[in-house]
Design an enzyme around this catalytic site. Sequence first.
Site: not given
Lengths: 314, 303
Positions: A116, A19, A22, A178
């Site tokens: 992420h 992404h 990010e 994450e």
Amino acid sequence: MGLITLPVIRRMAVCGGTHGNELTGVYLVPELERQRREKGDTLWPVPVTTVLSNPRAVKECKRYVNKDLNRCFTSAILSSPVTDTTPYEVQRAQELNSMLGPKGTADATDIICDLHNTTANMGLTVISYSHTNWVIMHIYKYLQEKITKVPVRLILLNIPICDAYSLESVAKHGISLEVGPQPHGVVRADIFNVMKEGVNVVLDWIQHFNSGKVIEGAEVDVFMFEKSVDYPRDTETQNPLAVIHPQLQDQDFCLLQRGDPLFLTFSGETVGYDEEEPLHPFFINEAAYYEKGIAFHLARKKTLVIPNIQAKND
Amino acid sequence: RLSALCCQAVTLPALSCVALCGGTHGNELSGIYLVQETLKNKRKGEAMEAVTVVTVISNPRAVQQRVRYTETDLNRCFTYAMLSAPVSERTPYEIIRSQELNSLLGPKGSGQAVDLICDLHNTTANMGLCLITYADSDWICLHICKHLQARTNDPYTSVGKHGFAMEIGPQPHGVIRSNIFTAMQEAVHLMLDWVRLFNSGTQFDEGSVDVYTMVKNIDYPRDPYTHNITAAVHPELQDRDFCLLYPGDPIFLSFSGEILRYKGKEPLYPFFINECAYYEKGVALLLARKSKVKIPAIQCSRA
């Protein structure tokens, strides 16, 4: 407890910018490349392929250009024919699958670590698909032991690999790391350091595993994804009518009991959790999920037993 | 408009029309929802006595796409030059929109302009509630500041006769947090309460306000070839908006682990530390000098 022998880890990939906004992964990938240039290939226990997954989205500092890249890795999308109208991210997913896969084959890279960030207060959360992938379960256990600055948890998605839609499912053992909370488009030094440490711990684990030692099993707590909850919405306009309640905001992985507040409407009413089964919310108020109709996900906590494992050269 | 005798209150015309603007940046959600909710409540018949409140979604296209702007930053389009620039097919959307807003709420510098503009913003920086005004002799805005006990002074332009931005953080862009929304809602109510009191003839005493005046900004260290940033704001500076920064204090931590320190000679107050939208503007943080500005007593002049 028994002992399970598994092949040594031969190749790993670290992916950032899946992404494009990010930013921890966007900056950690070049930093790893700089370390490799400076210290040479012996720096790491295995060759590490470093990838900027979605360069066009990174350039524009957006999550994606046409379509969320991290939803493009199902076997169906990976094998779909490419035409003039194929979204950029579908083409890129197929490129990444050639580079790091092909998914589901013996040639696929052993480990993918996909980096992420989230706007939710999730500390370091490992996300993966299979609760019987002992390499992944042991990596998670090791991360939990070694990382002390933030809480470390594991989320398991109950989806068969061919339907698994995210980048790390291309590898034999794929994990998403994450880290949050961090606003999209921002890089925080403390979050960067947690992610950097996380990647180093994974590399460290590979070294231990590959050395042939028996890695002892244990009981670990994991969170199994159960379902998603959307914001209350206006039936005509579909606009949200409420915000995450201040008592739920930032409380990822707490236990939600019946009656606990979930949302605060703009007119001041509290919407409560009305299910019988207590569950654990996560991805609470993630920016990117507004458009996907998700205010937060809910998970069931389980204790799993993971066996002793040992690497074996085949 | 200044009174002749220094001991008397400064008299200023009533603020009969206040504009509340949200979505000047389409991904700063508190203002967008506050304007939409205010509009909903008005439709339900809630009266707003003593002052007319006009609500505006400043950049509807950017709001719809949940982006800061579509072609150019709307909040940089209100100079006299841009407001009077001829419009063609190639004119960016935001310049066309700034001219529309100028007609609706201005024209800037004229007698018909709304009396007060309150422009609602969010920041990813840990700035709490901040008012940003463009003139340190704008007694209305400074009295509102004093009333709200908020603080800042920074040269952004405004279209109304008096204008300020209300900036609240930290909140990620594209996210709405309940505590931040509530803080903005309360601040707007306090401000409108002040306006009603002012319009009904209340005299507000002289006093002083702490004001932060921007001195300079500092960019991230960047790679000379790619122009990519090579460091993040140092953990000891991150979230420390308005805490005095001394020469030698750490400001950046490079991705490879080196500390870069503040090389200025003068201790200054940092703010907008690590604001997402400023990366592309080449700004990691702004630095301000703090001063006490004396404000006279003011009172509404009866027409």
